[in-house]
Design a protein around this motif. Sequence first.
Motif, PDB file in Angstrom:
ATOM      1  N   ASN A   1      55.337  22.300 -15.441  1.00 29.58           N
ATOM      2  CA  ASN A   1      56.082  21.351 -16.264  1.00 29.58           C
ATOM      3  C   ASN A   1      56.624  20.202 -15.411  1.00 29.58           C
ATOM      4  O   ASN A   1      57.293  20.431 -14.409  1.00 29.58           O
ATOM      5  CB  ASN A   1      57.268  22.046 -16.943  1.00 29.58           C
ATOM      6  CG  ASN A   1      56.795  23.162 -17.854  1.00 29.58           C
ATOM      7  OD1 ASN A   1      55.894  22.959 -18.665  1.00 29.58           O
ATOM      8  ND2 ASN A   1      57.366  24.336 -17.661  1.00 29.58           N
TER       9      ASN A   1
ATOM     10  N   GLU B   1      58.983  18.222 -16.061  1.00 29.42           N
ATOM     11  CA  GLU B   1      60.456  18.065 -16.048  1.00 29.42           C
ATOM     12  C   GLU B   1      61.133  18.955 -15.003  1.00 29.42           C
ATOM     13  O   GLU B   1      62.297  18.758 -14.666  1.00 29.42           O
ATOM     14  CB  GLU B   1      61.056  18.305 -17.453  1.00 29.42           C
ATOM     15  CG  GLU B   1      60.796  19.666 -18.046  1.00 29.42           C
ATOM     16  CD  GLU B   1      59.525  19.634 -18.907  1.00 29.42           C
ATOM     17  OE1 GLU B   1      59.442  20.429 -19.847  1.00 29.42           O
ATOM     18  OE2 GLU B   1      58.614  18.812 -18.648  1.00 29.42           O
ATOM     19  N   ASP B   2      60.373  19.953 -14.464  1.00 29.51           N
ATOM     20  CA  ASP B   2      60.937  20.808 -13.415  1.00 29.51           C
ATOM     21  C   ASP B   2      60.961  20.119 -12.055  1.00 29.51           C
ATOM     22  O   ASP B   2      61.554  20.623 -11.118  1.00 29.51           O
ATOM     23  CB  ASP B   2      60.089  22.089 -13.268  1.00 29.51           C
ATOM     24  CG  ASP B   2      60.307  23.041 -14.434  1.00 29.51           C
ATOM     25  OD1 ASP B   2      61.350  22.889 -15.104  1.00 29.51           O
ATOM     26  OD2 ASP B   2      59.439  23.907 -14.660  1.00 29.51           O
TER      27      ASP B   2
ATOM     28  N   SER C   1      52.525  13.407 -12.298  1.00 27.54           N
ATOM     29  CA  SER C   1      53.914  13.773 -12.574  1.00 27.54           C
ATOM     30  C   SER C   1      54.278  15.182 -12.118  1.00 27.54           C
ATOM     31  O   SER C   1      55.438  15.557 -12.165  1.00 27.54           O
ATOM     32  CB  SER C   1      54.192  13.631 -14.069  1.00 27.54           C
ATOM     33  OG  SER C   1      53.278  14.436 -14.770  1.00 27.54           O
ATOM     34  N   THR C   2      53.298  15.979 -11.658  1.00 31.27           N
ATOM     35  CA  THR C   2      53.619  17.380 -11.381  1.00 31.27           C
ATOM     36  C   THR C   2      53.374  17.814  -9.931  1.00 31.27           C
ATOM     37  O   THR C   2      53.681  18.947  -9.589  1.00 31.27           O
ATOM     38  CB  THR C   2      52.790  18.316 -12.296  1.00 31.27           C
ATOM     39  OG1 THR C   2      51.413  18.006 -12.108  1.00 31.27           O
ATOM     40  CG2 THR C   2      53.175  18.147 -13.759  1.00 31.27           C
TER      41      THR C   2
END
Lengths: 326, 280
Positions: A241, A243-244, A266-267
């Motif tokens: 994720n 957002e993590d 993004s990850t």
Amino acid sequence: MEAAPDWAIEAKGLVKIFGKHRAVDGVDLTVRRGTVFGFLGPNGAGKTTTIRLLATLLKPDGGSARIFGHDLSKEGDEIRSRISLTGQYASIDEDLTGMENLVMMGRLMGYGRAAAKARAAELLKAFGLQEAAKRQVKNYSGGMRRRIDIAASIVVTPELLFLDEPTVGLDPRSRNQVWDIIRALVGSGTTVLLTTQYLEEADQLADRIAVINQGKIIAEGTSSELKASVGTGTLSLQLVNAEDRPRAVNILEDKLSAAVRSMPDSTSLTAQINDSFLVADALSELARERIAVSDFSFGRPSLDEVFLTLTGHEAAQEAQSEEGVS
Amino acid sequence: MTGYIEQREKEASELRLNESIASSDRPKPPSAVASTLTFATRALLRIKHVPEQMFDVTVFPVIFLLMFTYLFGGAIAGSTEEYLQFLLPGILVMTVAQITMYTGIDLNNDIRKGIFDRFRTLPIWLPSALIGSLLVDVVRYSMASVIMITLGFALGFRPEGGLMGVMGAIALILVFSFSLSWIWTVCGLIVRSEKALMMISFMVLFPLTFVSNVFVDPRTLPSWLESFVDVNPISILATAVRGAMHGTVTTQQVILVLIVSVIMTAIFAPITVYLYRNKK
């Protein structure tokens, strides 16, 4: 090792300026005879210009160079009889057939008519172009074109061969064929200077590699030396994720006591780190915090990472100054 | 089993590769004559593979001759047959002068395609690359001349200078065109694109060939224009060629053509070679 090293290329402070653009900006270069030297850099870094300087196609605006001990600015003919150049675009006559091109090159190298024909036939066979010998080169595939191009460069085996991005745009099979040819050439004693944007290619073929950016050499050494200069180990990991990620960065920096870089997607995250125990520790901490990891690796940095680390901080400026001069 | 055969084939091809690389000895660089002939051979092979490029020396002359003879013949000289005697030598000069510009275009293409770089890294006498293709161009100009004169003869052109006069006239055209070509090689080395090159050649050749004595007698022109026409190299050539074909040529006319040719070559051939060697 030889007692007295024998240099194919010794260049000092080469400069080439186009208008206001310093395409080559003080390049020092030494290449040992019989080795493959890889010139690595993004588009517009000055690779091609450096090759054109060394192949007597351009006059330097500063600095000097010796090719097999011959002065670049004074002994052009001596140098031209020892070198060969395969440019970025097929430098052969596309309207002529493969055979006609090679015979022409043989004649221009000084062979008689019969010898030039025999040599052309031999090369076409060795390069797997026998069936295409009587076809116009404009009907060749990309891989065949590259091969006929290199064949034209070695009608007389040169002592020094310049290859400007020899495998750009080739499929893997054609690329391997070109690599085989390069290895065979080096096996026969030819020195090769090749430019490439592909790190794998430099890794596979080159004894030494120089990384060039904005006309300057920013690192030079063997592939392992370059990797070591960035750090002996790299941890790369990908989160499930996005957002993590901020939390993961905090945890990792805390546990590893090393800088953690967020990659463009993004990850993904990477960090330069040696200690495998710390890595294991950090990963279990992520697990305790319920941060899911989809993929991770720990090992020596790839040349890709070396390249990004070395050129990364200059990439922004470059985007502005890139004018298509390469 | 197939794996085994593939393996053997791979080994055999590797062996051929290694042998072909190791087996080349280094011959002496070719003489200037040998390399010039090799480049001429290249130009001939290109004609063989791309015969369309012969359009300019075959179809152009036919169209030009028919068009101008029947368009202007009645108006300018009262009859087409009479006009043809005056027009043919001039229009031959004009046609060949116009097709010289393809020399620069071919060179320009070589530069953009990269083969130019390969030639420049060879241990050869560099001007041979240019002279070789210019020699083949001379063959092309001869073809254009022969086609045009043959057609002219069928239409009623009767050169009073006889065969010798016609041959002499063609020789003058060839010398002049070979010299004129050097201007286009300079342009071909400087100008970046083929389009721009075409435009420049057209801007030079169009006025030069029309504002000359090719179509009309300059005595009918206003005096300021007449003085330009008189010094126009195309007029100088056209006068000599017309004279040679009709048997009225003077030594002075011939020498003037040769002087103009020598001047063009002396200025533009060295510039071409310099640019060729030092092109960025």
